[in-house]
Design a protein around this motif. Structure first.
Motif, PDB file in Angstrom:
ATOM      1  N   LEU A 103      10.702   1.465   8.174  1.00 36.47           N
ATOM      2  CA  LEU A 103      11.100   0.751   6.966  1.00 36.47           C
ATOM      3  C   LEU A 103      11.756  -0.584   7.312  1.00 36.47           C
ATOM      4  CD1 LEU A 103      11.102   1.020   3.896  1.00 36.47           C
ATOM      5  CD2 LEU A 103      13.402   2.011   4.059  1.00 36.47           C
ATOM      6  N   TRP A 107      10.232  -4.351   6.248  1.00 38.59           N
ATOM      7  CA  TRP A 107      11.000  -5.370   5.524  1.00 38.59           C
ATOM      8  C   TRP A 107      11.139  -6.634   6.365  1.00 38.59           C
ATOM      9  CZ3 TRP A 107      11.525  -5.926   0.661  1.00 38.59           C
ATOM     10  CH2 TRP A 107      11.650  -4.824  -0.201  1.00 38.59           C
ATOM     11  N   MET A 245       5.199  -5.342   1.477  1.00 39.30           N
ATOM     12  CA  MET A 245       6.518  -5.059   0.916  1.00 39.30           C
ATOM     13  C   MET A 245       6.668  -3.560   0.622  1.00 39.30           C
ATOM     14  SD  MET A 245       8.319  -6.466  -2.595  1.00 39.30           S
ATOM     15  CE  MET A 245       7.813  -8.153  -2.295  1.00 39.30           C
ATOM     16  N   PRO A 246       7.607  -2.882   1.249  1.00 38.18           N
ATOM     17  CA  PRO A 246       7.763  -1.436   1.027  1.00 38.18           C
ATOM     18  C   PRO A 246       8.009  -1.061  -0.434  1.00 38.18           C
ATOM     19  CG  PRO A 246       8.998  -2.125   2.969  1.00 38.18           C
ATOM     20  CD  PRO A 246       8.521  -3.379   2.299  1.00 38.18           C
ATOM     21  N   ALA A 247       8.672  -1.931  -1.187  1.00 44.50           N
ATOM     22  CA  ALA A 247       9.003  -1.611  -2.578  1.00 44.50           C
ATOM     23  C   ALA A 247       7.754  -1.447  -3.445  1.00 44.50           C
ATOM     24  CB  ALA A 247       9.910  -2.689  -3.172  1.00 44.50           C
ATOM     25  N   LEU A 248       6.608  -2.003  -2.986  1.00 45.52           N
ATOM     26  CA  LEU A 248       5.386  -1.929  -3.787  1.00 45.52           C
ATOM     27  C   LEU A 248       4.427  -0.849  -3.276  1.00 45.52           C
ATOM     28  CD1 LEU A 248       4.652  -5.732  -4.388  1.00 45.52           C
ATOM     29  CD2 LEU A 248       5.830  -4.109  -5.871  1.00 45.52           C
ATOM     30  N   ASP A 249       4.890   0.040  -2.427  1.00 50.85           N
ATOM     31  CA  ASP A 249       4.038   1.114  -1.902  1.00 50.85           C
ATOM     32  C   ASP A 249       3.339   1.927  -2.969  1.00 50.85           C
ATOM     33  OD1 ASP A 249       4.408   0.414   0.680  1.00 50.85           O
ATOM     34  OD2 ASP A 249       5.615   2.152   1.252  1.00 50.85           O
TER      35      ASP A 249
END
Length: 253
Positions: A103, A107, A245-249
Motif C-alpha cells: 500500500l 501511494w 491510486m489505491p483509493a480507486l481499487d
C-alpha cells in the motif's frame, strides 16, 4: 472456430479485442501507453500473469516494425543509458515489491507519477543536453517503478518531452527504450513459466487485432499536429496515475 480459443468465452474475446484495438491505436500513435490501457482491464478477467505474458508477447511481435523504423531516428546517447538503468534497477523494484508494504509503495507511485505530470504541465523544460548519468538515472527510476507495478513509462516520457525535442524523436526514443528494456522481462517470464497454453490461445485473436490497430495509430501520427501528441502523452500519464491510486481499487480491480 472458437475451439481455437477454448480458454476464453466468445463474448470475453470480443470484449478483449475491443480493448486491445484501442490500446494498439494508442501504441501506434504515441509509441507507448498500450499496457496502461490493456493491463488493468485484462487483469480483472484473467490471471495477471497470463494477461502480462500475453501482452508482452503481442507487443514484442507486432510492434517490431515500429522498432525497426525508430532505430534510425532515436537519440541513442540518451536511450542506451536509460535502457541500462531500467534493466538493472527493475530488479530492485521487484525486491521492493516482495519486501515492502504494498500500500505504501502504490501511494508512492501515485505521488511520483502525479508530480511528474504536474511538472510537465507547468511548462518546465530541461534546457541542457541530457548527460549519460542523468539518462541512466531516469531509466533507473523507470526500472524501479516497472519492477513494482509495470508503470515504467512516466519518468522517461516526462524526461524526453521536457527536453523540447520534436514529437517524432520522443516517440522513437520511447519505442526503442521499451523494446530493449522488455528483453529482460521476456527472459524472466520464460523462466517463470508464464507463457502457458492459455496465453497462446489469446494470441490467435490478439495479434491480427493489435497489428491493425498499430497500423491505424501510426498513420494517425504521420498526419497529426505536434500539439496533439503532447496532449495524448499527458492524458496517458494521468491514466497511469489514476489507475495506480489505491483509493480507486473498487473501480479498477
Amino acid at each position: 472456430m472458437f475451439e481455437l480459443f477454448s480458454s476464453f468465452p466468445p463474448d470475453l474475446l470480443l470484449f478483449l479485442a475491443g480493448v486491445l484495438f484501442v490500446a494498439g491505436c494508442v501504441r501506434g500513435f504515441a509509441g507507448f501507453g498500450a499496457g496502461m490501457i490493456f493491463m488493468p482491464v485484462a487483469a480483472s478477467v484473467m490471471l495477471p500473469s497470463t494477461a502480462a505474458a500475453a501482452f508482452l508477447f503481442i507487443d514484442g511481435i507486432v510492434a517490431m516494425p515500429l522498432v525497426f523504423r525508430a532505430l534510425r531516428q532515436c537519440d541513442w546517447p540518451t536511450v542506451l543509458p536509460a535502457v541500462i538503468g531500467a534493466v538493472l534497477f527493475v530488479h530492485f523494484g521487484a525486491w521492493l515489491l516482495a519486501n515492502a508494504d504494498v500500500l505504501v509503495l502504490r501511494w508512492s507511485i501515485f505521488a511520483i507519477v502525479t508530480g511528474l505530470l504536474l511538472l510537465l504541465i507547468s511548462g518546465w523544460r530541461y534546457e541542457n543536453k541530457p548527460t549519460r548519468p542523468i539518462s541512466f538515472g531516469v531509466g533507473a527510476v523507470a526500472g524501479v517503478l516497472g519492477g513494482i507495478s509495470q508503470v515504467s513509462g512516466p519518468p522517461v516520457v516526462v524526461f524526453w518531452l521536457a527536453s523540447a525535442r520534436e514529437p517524432a524523436i520522443v516517440r522513437a526514443n520511447l519505442i526503442v527504450f521499451f523494446a530493449l528494456a522488455s528483453i529482460g522481462t521476456f527472459i524472466a517470464y520464460i523462466l517463470n513459466g508464464f507463457f502457458t497454453l492459455q496465453v497462446f490461445h489469446l494470441l490467435i485473436m490478439a495479434i491480427p487485432v493489435y497489428a491493425l490497430a498499430i497500423y491505424a495509430g501510426s498513420k494517425g501520427f504521420s498526419r497529426s499536429k505536434p500539439t496533439l501528441y503532447r496532449k495524448l502523452a499527458y492524458s496517458l500519464i494521468a491514466l497511469a496515475a489514476v489507475t495506480s491510486m489505491p483509493a480507486l481499487d473498487p473501480l479498477f480491480r
